[in-house]
Design a protein around this motif. Sequence first.
Motif, PDB file in Angstrom:
ATOM      1  N   SER A  54       0.968  -0.803   0.072  1.00  0.00           N
ATOM      2  CA  SER A  54       0.234  -0.297  -0.049  1.00  0.00           C
ATOM      3  C   SER A  54       0.934   1.850  -0.096  1.00  0.00           C
ATOM      4  CB  SER A  54      -0.714  -0.342   1.346  1.00  0.00           C
ATOM      5  OG  SER A  54      -1.295   1.496   1.428  1.00  0.00           O
ATOM      6  N   ASP A  55       1.930   1.523   0.897  1.00  0.00           N
ATOM      7  CA  ASP A  55       3.312   2.718   1.133  1.00  0.00           C
ATOM      8  C   ASP A  55       3.188   2.634  -0.093  1.00  0.00           C
ATOM      9  OD1 ASP A  55       2.090   3.110   3.581  1.00  0.00           O
ATOM     10  OD2 ASP A  55       3.637   1.908   4.412  1.00  0.00           O
ATOM     11  N   VAL A  56       3.841   2.284  -1.035  1.00  0.00           N
ATOM     12  CA  VAL A  56       4.789   1.756  -2.300  1.00  0.00           C
ATOM     13  C   VAL A  56       3.785   2.730  -3.393  1.00  0.00           C
ATOM     14  CG1 VAL A  56       5.673   0.216  -4.180  1.00  0.00           C
ATOM     15  CG2 VAL A  56       6.162  -0.048  -1.464  1.00  0.00           C
ATOM     16  N   LEU A  57       2.748   1.724  -3.599  1.00  0.00           N
ATOM     17  CA  LEU A  57       1.723   2.262  -4.976  1.00  0.00           C
ATOM     18  C   LEU A  57       1.475   3.348  -4.227  1.00  0.00           C
ATOM     19  CD1 LEU A  57      -0.395  -0.639  -4.758  1.00  0.00           C
ATOM     20  CD2 LEU A  57       1.830   0.199  -6.517  1.00  0.00           C
ATOM     21  N   GLN A  58       1.242   3.523  -3.082  1.00  0.00           N
ATOM     22  CA  GLN A  58       0.729   5.750  -2.920  1.00  0.00           C
ATOM     23  C   GLN A  58       1.408   6.144  -3.355  1.00  0.00           C
ATOM     24  OE1 GLN A  58      -1.026   6.145   1.073  1.00  0.00           O
ATOM     25  NE2 GLN A  58      -2.195   4.465   0.995  1.00  0.00           N
ATOM     26  N   ASP A  59       2.971   6.061  -2.745  1.00  0.00           N
ATOM     27  CA  ASP A  59       3.886   6.871  -3.138  1.00  0.00           C
ATOM     28  C   ASP A  59       3.944   6.624  -4.644  1.00  0.00           C
ATOM     29  OD1 ASP A  59       4.694   6.943  -0.252  1.00  0.00           O
ATOM     30  OD2 ASP A  59       6.572   5.709   0.034  1.00  0.00           O
ATOM     31  N   ALA A  60       4.077   6.020  -5.470  1.00  0.00           N
ATOM     32  CA  ALA A  60       3.758   5.987  -7.138  1.00  0.00           C
ATOM     33  C   ALA A  60       2.719   6.943  -7.094  1.00  0.00           C
ATOM     34  CB  ALA A  60       4.027   5.106  -7.718  1.00  0.00           C
ATOM     35  N   GLY A  61       1.871   7.422  -6.331  1.00  0.00           N
ATOM     36  CA  GLY A  61       0.817   8.174  -7.127  1.00  0.00           C
ATOM     37  C   GLY A  61      -0.743   7.509  -7.478  1.00  0.00           C
ATOM     38  N   MET A  62      -0.376   6.521  -6.622  1.00  0.00           N
ATOM     39  CA  MET A  62      -1.623   5.762  -7.145  1.00  0.00           C
ATOM     40  C   MET A  62      -2.709   5.900  -6.069  1.00  0.00           C
ATOM     41  SD  MET A  62      -0.342   2.504  -8.541  1.00  0.00           S
ATOM     42  CE  MET A  62       1.140   2.333  -9.215  1.00  0.00           C
ATOM     43  N   GLU A  63      -4.295   6.223  -5.878  1.00  0.00           N
ATOM     44  CA  GLU A  63      -5.130   5.861  -5.389  1.00  0.00           C
ATOM     45  C   GLU A  63      -5.293   4.409  -4.529  1.00  0.00           C
ATOM     46  OE1 GLU A  63      -9.587   6.895  -4.395  1.00  0.00           O
ATOM     47  OE2 GLU A  63      -8.526   7.598  -6.531  1.00  0.00           O
ATOM     48  N   VAL A  64      -5.060   4.054  -4.057  1.00  0.00           N
ATOM     49  CA  VAL A  64      -5.334   2.421  -2.597  1.00  0.00           C
ATOM     50  C   VAL A  64      -5.874   2.281  -1.851  1.00  0.00           C
ATOM     51  CG1 VAL A  64      -4.403   0.338  -2.131  1.00  0.00           C
ATOM     52  CG2 VAL A  64      -2.736   2.750  -3.284  1.00  0.00           C
ATOM     53  N   ARG A  65      -6.906   1.406  -2.078  1.00  0.00           N
ATOM     54  CA  ARG A  65      -7.716   1.406  -0.611  1.00  0.00           C
ATOM     55  C   ARG A  65      -7.296  -0.356  -0.666  1.00  0.00           C
ATOM     56  NH1 ARG A  65      -8.775   5.649  -2.335  1.00  0.00           N
ATOM     57  NH2 ARG A  65     -10.639   7.015  -1.715  1.00  0.00           N
ATOM     58  N   ILE A  66      -7.085  -0.750   0.535  1.00  0.00           N
ATOM     59  CA  ILE A  66      -6.833  -2.285   1.689  1.00  0.00           C
ATOM     60  C   ILE A  66      -7.765  -2.911   1.701  1.00  0.00           C
ATOM     61  CG2 ILE A  66      -4.871  -1.086   1.237  1.00  0.00           C
ATOM     62  CD1 ILE A  66      -5.346  -0.983   4.144  1.00  0.00           C
ATOM     63  N   ALA A  67      -7.492  -4.378   1.509  1.00  0.00           N
ATOM     64  CA  ALA A  67      -8.775  -5.210   2.607  1.00  0.00           C
ATOM     65  C   ALA A  67      -8.374  -6.456   2.425  1.00  0.00           C
ATOM     66  CB  ALA A  67     -10.246  -5.653   1.288  1.00  0.00           C
ATOM     67  N   GLU A  68      -8.636  -7.205   3.574  1.00  0.00           N
ATOM     68  CA  GLU A  68      -7.697  -8.399   3.508  1.00  0.00           C
ATOM     69  C   GLU A  68      -8.283 -10.121   3.213  1.00  0.00           C
ATOM     70  OE1 GLU A  68      -9.686  -9.047   8.436  1.00  0.00           O
ATOM     71  OE2 GLU A  68      -7.997  -7.840   8.002  1.00  0.00           O
ATOM     72  N   ASP A  69     -10.063  -9.620   3.355  1.00  0.00           N
ATOM     73  CA  ASP A  69     -10.341 -10.883   2.262  1.00  0.00           C
ATOM     74  C   ASP A  69     -11.834 -10.100   0.964  1.00  0.00           C
ATOM     75  OD1 ASP A  69     -12.738  -9.703   3.458  1.00  0.00           O
ATOM     76  OD2 ASP A  69     -12.534 -10.944   4.990  1.00  0.00           O
ATOM     77  N   ALA A  70     -11.961 -10.991   0.224  1.00  0.00           N
ATOM     78  CA  ALA A  70     -12.529 -10.950  -0.716  1.00  0.00           C
ATOM     79  C   ALA A  70     -13.966  -9.851  -0.566  1.00  0.00           C
ATOM     80  CB  ALA A  70     -13.313 -12.616  -1.234  1.00  0.00           C
TER      81      ALA A  70
END
Length: 129
Positions: free
Chosen positions: A34-50
């Motif tokens: 998540s940190d890497v993708l956000q640092d690359a300028g992406m909007e990220v949402r996270i989840a732990e399961d489907a």
Amino acid sequence: MGASDSPSSDLTPAGGSIRVLLVEDQVELRALLSDVLQDAGMEVRIAEDAHSAKVILEDFPCDVLVSDVHMPGSENGIDLAEHLKRSRPQARVILASGHPPRQLPSLPGYAHFLQKPFRLNQLMQLLAA
């Protein structure tokens, strides 16, 4: 390749940055990615399961789903990918697993596969492809 190099800009929707739904049950890996993708300028949402991911998808029209194949609950990453494709057929899917593809259920033809452990640049290349 830097975060601002042009290949990733090809993925950018008209309204801004790439929207990524990251589904990973390993807390440390989820936080790192998540940190890497956000640092690359992406909007990220996270989840732990489907199940959690499907709730997020109700209000978050992701451009790319990055999901583990195996995760807690009754649904796996393949089920989640199929759910996403019904509502957003243009969305891209990247599925990851520590198991080789031959030991997994049949992966959808539209999905890219990442063998765990993978390098961050491998994920970034798939996002920029």
